[in-house]
Design an enzyme around this catalytic site. Structure first.
Site, mmCIF file in Angstrom:
data_model
loop_
_atom_site.group_PDB
_atom_site.id
_atom_site.type_symbol
_atom_site.label_atom_id
_atom_site.label_comp_id
_atom_site.label_asym_id
_atom_site.label_seq_id
_atom_site.Cartn_x
_atom_site.Cartn_y
_atom_site.Cartn_z
ATOM 1 C CE LYS A 120 -3.102 5.704 -1.585
ATOM 2 N NZ LYS A 120 -3.482 4.422 -1.740
ATOM 3 C CE LYS A 179 -11.829 7.871 -4.418
ATOM 4 N NZ LYS A 179 -10.598 7.586 -3.625
ATOM 5 C CD GLU A 234 -2.697 1.572 0.207
ATOM 6 O OE1 GLU A 234 -2.847 0.729 -0.706
ATOM 7 O OE2 GLU A 234 -3.207 2.697 0.166
HETATM 8 C C1 AGP Z 1 -6.209 3.587 -4.518
HETATM 9 O O1 AGP Z 1 -5.442 4.713 -4.087
HETATM 10 C C2 AGP Z 1 -6.549 3.664 -5.990
HETATM 11 N N1 AGP Z 1 -7.200 4.885 -6.272
HETATM 12 C C3 AGP Z 1 -7.198 2.403 -6.500
HETATM 13 O O2 AGP Z 1 -6.236 1.380 -6.341
HETATM 14 C C4 AGP Z 1 -8.511 1.925 -5.820
HETATM 15 O O3 AGP Z 1 -8.222 1.466 -4.516
HETATM 16 C C5 AGP Z 1 -9.057 0.764 -6.649
HETATM 17 O O4 AGP Z 1 -9.365 1.263 -7.923
HETATM 18 C C6 AGP Z 1 -10.305 0.120 -6.032
HETATM 19 O O5 AGP Z 1 -11.330 1.070 -5.954
HETATM 20 P P1 AGP Z 1 -12.614 0.709 -5.056
HETATM 21 O O6 AGP Z 1 -12.139 0.603 -3.649
HETATM 22 O O7 AGP Z 1 -13.560 1.849 -5.269
HETATM 23 O O8 AGP Z 1 -13.169 -0.604 -5.542
#
Ligand code: AGP
Length: 609
Positions: free
Chosen positions: A486, A604, A482
């Site tokens: 980041k 997002k 993680e």
């Molecule tokens: C995390 O910082 C990312 N933006 C991305 O990995 C995200 O966690 C992943 O796309 C899953 O999204 P969700 O939790 O909305 O399913």
């Protein structure tokens, strides 16, 4: 988190309320509404979805009047719908609410037994009925609010209008912010300063337990005991954009700092301390179904997958339950060995991630029970799952997921505790021990956030590096992943998370003075091994940033930088290390002059493959 706006004055209220609700859209919402008091009437207009839907309703049936309250709802209890949208009415009064009333079901049953009829699924409507009951005895709304406040467990900010008190809005708060202000045309209230700035910069932030009466040209404030209180308005120098971010430079920093509140809100009302049990009514699984589950699965993507990996260690080490953790895009295209009666746990902040959704649908098709750990109420995953644990983070605006990860891990702690107590693997005393320590996490995260400057100074020294390696063992191997993610996604530096024990199986070839290595070395049973990994890295001249447990000074002379987190049980270190790594990635990206909220190429919510 919901948005509240109110106005009482000489101007027509509807345009002011709509403008204020538009200013609150950044908070995220799934429905909206407003109420106007005029000529002895209370007119309510509500709609699901975006503000434009509410505007369309108002266009058809406009409302006159200069006293009104408005609301944008981020659903916590009850799906997004017109019926659950605020304001809610009971008798001659109407109110809007931000927060969570934990004991609303008990209060609702009590009110229904007294003959109250409910029209919504919300916790908010309980407050309206309680107030209208008390108003039959009390002479004033502000006194009624103080009386009802003693019955509410949880947090709230409310704005109330009553036909018994025309030309007035009465507000109060406990745990949720409420701001009021006055200008030459009238008095204003809102959940934060953003909507007020176009009318006044002289505002008052109400304190917990205080009650205020707003009238066209006057605001009266009372302390929790009902005594009048002199107040001194504050001058706000923020512009509207800064106000949306709560004064933080961007949403990511705001959301990193919201994590203590997220932990409290996600735990709130979800445990029984006496029995040492978690209380998860939305789980919609009986104890027998949980006991009968053949295998447990967790499937997610990205940061949510990392939370799932943390869950693997929790299930194995807290309750000795094996669990299979998969990436959504892998699970959906394998021929997974999932069977009827398996428990499939899908983790997703948005509840709209295509790969996670597809995996959950495949699991359901094969007869498994699907439990969603999700932040967005009413999202596709939440609606399609058999059971849900909401993470109650409020909307996560920044693309890089921070507070959602923390909420997901807290939800997993509660779920594992629930399974452990149902399977009688954990005793009531052990359950209470874990609950005691979950409840210490908000303060421990605050403690880390207070040391942000230290991490910022480390970040400044390495912001120009081109590669990073993150090493962790056990439950902190997912945290190494993680931390690397980041950094990758907001600074565009190549970073790899690795199981520290794997270093000698290849990555050590990469180590040199140009590759900073972040080592997570809590005081756990693998500590000595983490230290030897660190020594191997040092021997190859790599700069070492060590994250350790407070009180451990053994690495002070070995690592280039040491950052200590509170000395907690090893299974409680993931969130604490993650907050430190979020700050490290953030400050490196800021040093590189990048847009931390909207990194290039990222969305997002990845709603396509
Ligand atoms: C995390 O910082 C990312 N933006 C991305 O990995 C995200 O966690 C992943 O796309 C899953 O999204 P969700 O939790 O909305 O399913």
């Amino acid at each position: 988190m919901c948005g509240i706006i109110g106005y009482v004055g000489r101007e027509s209220a509807v345009p002011i309320l709509l403008s204020g609700l538009r200013r609150l859209e950044y908070r995220g919402y799934d429905s909206a509404g407003l109420a106007i008091q005029h000529n002895g009437n209370l007119e309510i207009r509500r709609s699901e979805g975006k503000l434009s839907n509410l505007e369309a309703v108002l266009h058809k049936t406009s409302i006159e009047g200069s006293t009104g309250i408005g609301h944008t709802r981020w659903a916590t209890h009850g799906r997004p719908s017109e019926q659950n949208a605020h304001p809610h009415r009971s008798g001659d009064l109407v109110l809007v609410h931000n927060g969570i009333i934990e004991n609303f079901l008990t209060l609702r049953h009590q009110l229904e037994s007294e003959g109250h009829r409910f029209e919504s699924e919300t916790d908010t409507e309980v407050i309206a009925h309680l107030l209208s009951s008390v108003m039959k005895r009390e002479s004033r709304l502000d006194q009624a609010i103080r009386q009802v406040a003693h019955e509410l467990h949880g947090n709230y900010a409310i704005a109330v209008m009553s036909l018994a008190e025309p030309g007035r809005i009465v507000v109060s708060r406990s745990g949720c912010p409420l701001v009021i202000g006055l200008n030459g045309t009238g008095a204003f209230l809102a959940s934060d300063v953003t909507p007020l700035l176009e009318y006044t910069r002289e505002v008052l932030f109400l304190e917990d337990g205080e009650v205020a009466i707003l009238q066209e040209s006057e605001i009266k404030v009372f302390d929790p005991e009902g005594q009048p209180k002199e107040y001194q308005a504050e001058t706000i120098h923020w512009d509207a954009e800064a106000a949306e971010k709560g004064g933080y430079p961007d949403f990511m920093m705001k959301e990193i700092h919201e994590q203590p509140q997220v932990i409290m809100d996600t735990l709130r009302g979800r445990f029984n301390y006496e029995s040492g049990e978690a209380d998860l009514p939305d789980l919609v699984m009986t104890k027998e179904e949980l006991l009968g589950a053949r295998r447990f699965w967790i499937v997610a993507c990205g940061t949510s997958w990392h939370a799932g990996l943390v869950g693997k260690y929790l299930f194995e080490e807290m309750v000795r339950r094996p669990i299979q953790v998969d990436i959504g895009s892998e699970f959906r295209y394998r021929d997974p060995m999932i069977q009827p009666n398996d428990l499939f746990i899908a983790i997703s902040q948005s509840g709209e991630t295509a790969d996670t959704l597809a995996a959950a649908r495949e699991a359901k098709r094969r007869g498994a029970r699907v439990l969603a750990i999700v932040n967005a109420v009413g999202s596709t995953l939440a609606r399609e799952a058999d059971g849900v644990i909401y993470t109650r983070c409020g909307p996560e605006i920044s693309v890089a997921s921070t507070k959602a990860f923390t909420g997901q891990v807290i939800a997993l702690y509660l779920l594992v505790l629930h399974v452990g107590r149902v399977h009688e693997v954990l005793s009531p005393e052990e359950g209470r021990w874990w609950l005691d320590h979950f409840l210490l996490l908000p303060g421990q995260v605050e403690h880390i956030l207070k040391q942000e400057n230290m991490i910022e100074s480390i970040a400044k020294q390495y912001a120009k590096k081109r590669n990073f390696l993150y090493l962790g063992r056990g439950i902190n191997y997912p945290i190494a992943l993680e931390g690397a993610l980041k950094l990758k996604e907001i600074s565009y530096i190549h970073a790899e998370g690795y199981a520290a024990g794997e270093m000698k199986h290849g990555p050590i070839a990469l180590i040199d003075s140009e590759m900073p290595v972040v080592v997570l070395s809590p005081k756990d049973r693998l500590y000595e091994k983490s230290v030897s990994n660190l020594m191997e890295v040092r021997a190859r001249s790599a700069p070492v940033i060590a994250f350790v447990s407070e009180g451990d000074h053994a690495l002070d002379q070995v690592a280039d930088h040491v950052f200590a987190i509170p000395d907690v049980h090893p299974l409680l270190t993931p969130i604490l290390f993650t907050v430190g790594l979020q700050l490290l990635a953030y400050h490196i990206a800021v040093q590189r002059g990048l847009d931390v909220d909207r990194p290039r190429n990222l969305a997002k919510s990845v709603t396509v493959e």
